[in-house]
Design a protein around this motif. Structure first.
Motif, mmCIF file in Angstrom:
data_model
loop_
_atom_site.group_PDB
_atom_site.id
_atom_site.type_symbol
_atom_site.label_atom_id
_atom_site.label_comp_id
_atom_site.label_asym_id
_atom_site.label_seq_id
_atom_site.Cartn_x
_atom_site.Cartn_y
_atom_site.Cartn_z
ATOM 1 N N LEU A 50 0.835 -1.108 0.108
ATOM 2 C CA LEU A 50 -0.144 -0.017 -0.004
ATOM 3 C C LEU A 50 1.032 1.101 0.204
ATOM 4 O O LEU A 50 1.816 1.621 0.947
ATOM 5 C CB LEU A 50 -0.960 -0.013 1.231
ATOM 6 C CG LEU A 50 -1.944 0.991 1.432
ATOM 7 C CD1 LEU A 50 -2.893 0.747 0.239
ATOM 8 C CD2 LEU A 50 -2.827 1.070 2.592
ATOM 9 N N GLY A 51 0.995 1.790 -1.161
ATOM 10 C CA GLY A 51 1.859 3.066 -1.381
ATOM 11 C C GLY A 51 1.254 4.395 -1.675
ATOM 12 O O GLY A 51 0.219 4.286 -2.157
ATOM 13 N N GLY A 52 1.796 5.562 -1.362
ATOM 14 C CA GLY A 52 1.529 6.691 -2.075
ATOM 15 C C GLY A 52 0.293 7.066 -1.039
ATOM 16 O O GLY A 52 -0.653 7.786 -1.337
ATOM 17 N N VAL A 53 0.657 6.852 0.120
ATOM 18 C CA VAL A 53 -0.452 7.140 1.308
ATOM 19 C C VAL A 53 0.377 7.768 2.441
ATOM 20 O O VAL A 53 0.950 7.252 2.682
ATOM 21 C CB VAL A 53 -1.143 5.756 1.860
ATOM 22 C CG1 VAL A 53 -2.144 6.046 2.761
ATOM 23 C CG2 VAL A 53 -1.932 4.881 0.694
ATOM 24 N N GLY A 54 -0.560 8.699 2.883
ATOM 25 C CA GLY A 54 0.151 9.282 4.175
ATOM 26 C C GLY A 54 -0.494 10.666 4.455
ATOM 27 O O GLY A 54 -1.546 11.095 3.732
ATOM 28 N N LEU A 55 0.308 11.453 5.118
ATOM 29 C CA LEU A 55 -0.343 12.875 5.451
ATOM 30 C C LEU A 55 0.634 13.744 4.646
ATOM 31 O O LEU A 55 1.888 13.719 4.840
ATOM 32 C CB LEU A 55 -0.262 12.983 6.972
ATOM 33 C CG LEU A 55 -1.175 12.176 7.662
ATOM 34 C CD1 LEU A 55 -0.913 12.545 9.122
ATOM 35 C CD2 LEU A 55 -2.701 12.349 7.413
ATOM 36 N N ASP A 56 0.230 14.844 4.106
ATOM 37 C CA ASP A 56 1.097 15.947 3.505
ATOM 38 C C ASP A 56 0.776 17.309 3.956
ATOM 39 O O ASP A 56 -0.147 17.881 3.512
ATOM 40 C CB ASP A 56 0.731 15.954 1.848
ATOM 41 C CG ASP A 56 1.656 16.651 1.232
ATOM 42 O OD1 ASP A 56 2.138 17.751 1.813
ATOM 43 O OD2 ASP A 56 1.384 16.562 -0.141
ATOM 44 N N LEU A 57 1.824 17.416 4.889
ATOM 45 C CA LEU A 57 1.428 18.782 5.760
ATOM 46 C C LEU A 57 1.637 20.116 4.651
ATOM 47 O O LEU A 57 1.364 21.268 4.931
ATOM 48 C CB LEU A 57 2.362 18.911 6.857
ATOM 49 C CG LEU A 57 2.256 17.872 7.884
ATOM 50 C CD1 LEU A 57 3.399 17.799 8.959
ATOM 51 C CD2 LEU A 57 0.895 17.747 8.431
ATOM 52 N N THR A 58 2.171 19.946 3.533
ATOM 53 C CA THR A 58 2.248 20.960 2.630
ATOM 54 C C THR A 58 1.157 21.170 1.645
ATOM 55 O O THR A 58 1.114 22.138 0.976
ATOM 56 C CB THR A 58 3.706 20.762 1.717
ATOM 57 O OG1 THR A 58 3.479 19.696 0.670
ATOM 58 C CG2 THR A 58 4.939 20.507 2.531
ATOM 59 N N GLU A 59 0.292 20.047 1.906
ATOM 60 C CA GLU A 59 -0.842 20.274 0.879
ATOM 61 C C GLU A 59 -2.066 21.322 1.483
ATOM 62 O O GLU A 59 -2.538 21.060 2.673
ATOM 63 C CB GLU A 59 -1.560 19.023 0.720
ATOM 64 C CG GLU A 59 -2.689 18.616 -0.035
ATOM 65 C CD GLU A 59 -2.562 19.170 -1.441
ATOM 66 O OE1 GLU A 59 -3.366 20.216 -1.970
ATOM 67 O OE2 GLU A 59 -1.686 18.980 -2.279
ATOM 68 N N THR A 60 -2.236 22.434 0.800
ATOM 69 C CA THR A 60 -3.315 23.447 1.268
ATOM 70 C C THR A 60 -4.720 23.395 0.704
ATOM 71 O O THR A 60 -5.548 23.817 1.237
ATOM 72 C CB THR A 60 -2.778 24.676 0.973
ATOM 73 O OG1 THR A 60 -2.698 24.681 -0.555
ATOM 74 C CG2 THR A 60 -1.323 25.078 1.350
ATOM 75 N N ARG A 61 -4.956 22.387 -0.192
ATOM 76 C CA ARG A 61 -6.104 21.867 -0.841
ATOM 77 C C ARG A 61 -7.023 21.065 0.076
ATOM 78 O O ARG A 61 -8.238 20.984 -0.166
ATOM 79 C CB ARG A 61 -6.101 21.613 -2.293
ATOM 80 C CG ARG A 61 -5.691 22.712 -3.221
ATOM 81 C CD ARG A 61 -5.388 22.161 -4.523
ATOM 82 N NE ARG A 61 -3.783 21.705 -4.530
ATOM 83 C CZ ARG A 61 -3.615 21.180 -5.711
ATOM 84 N NH1 ARG A 61 -3.826 20.985 -6.727
ATOM 85 N NH2 ARG A 61 -2.324 20.615 -5.415
ATOM 86 N N VAL A 62 -6.560 20.182 0.711
ATOM 87 C CA VAL A 62 -7.200 19.350 1.563
ATOM 88 C C VAL A 62 -6.561 19.478 3.000
ATOM 89 O O VAL A 62 -5.402 19.533 3.464
ATOM 90 C CB VAL A 62 -6.933 18.003 1.261
ATOM 91 C CG1 VAL A 62 -7.581 16.853 2.090
ATOM 92 C CG2 VAL A 62 -7.202 17.627 -0.266
ATOM 93 N N SER A 63 -7.328 19.821 3.896
ATOM 94 C CA SER A 63 -7.079 19.829 5.356
ATOM 95 C C SER A 63 -6.529 18.915 5.990
ATOM 96 O O SER A 63 -6.778 17.774 5.669
ATOM 97 C CB SER A 63 -8.264 20.418 6.062
ATOM 98 O OG SER A 63 -9.121 19.436 6.442
#
Length: 109
Positions: A83-96
């Motif tokens: 299962l890859g490409g999954v996680g939290l992206d703190l730089t992503e501003t379009r999704v809280s």
């Protein structure tokens, strides 16, 4: 990320491209898919190709019920090794971050 590369290239399918690269080599590769709209309809047909599949946080809004069902079918198959490409992206501003955390928990239930 073969899924993102595929968007930029035209011609043969990813399986044909990867297969032609592997035919003269004794290599195995992992094709990472993290965008639901690029999930392969069928798993790779070449024995040297395995998949890691998931959902990038930026793609959470595009993760429909259809994509969830398709992801489940792919995860049940033998070609998916991670299962890859999954996680939290703190730089992503379009999704809280709250939406990301909620979705991340749903993936692992």
């Amino acid at each position: 990320h073969i899924d993102r590369l595929e968007k930029k290239l035209s011609g043969n399918s990813y399986g044909e491209r990867l297969g032609s690269c592997l035919n003269s080599q004794s290599l195995d590769i992992v094709a990472v898919y993290c965008d639901p709209d690029t999930y392969p309809l069928v798993p790779p047909v070449h024995s040297g190709v395995r998949m890691a599949i998931g959902v990038h946080p930026r793609q959470f809004p595009n993760f429909t019920n259809t994509a969830e069902i398709h992801l489940g079918h792919l995860l049940a198959g033998l070609s998916v090794m991670a299962l890859g490409g999954v996680g939290l992206d703190l730089t992503e501003t379009r999704v809280s971050i709250q939406s990301q955390e909620h979705f991340f928990k749903l993936l692992f239930v």
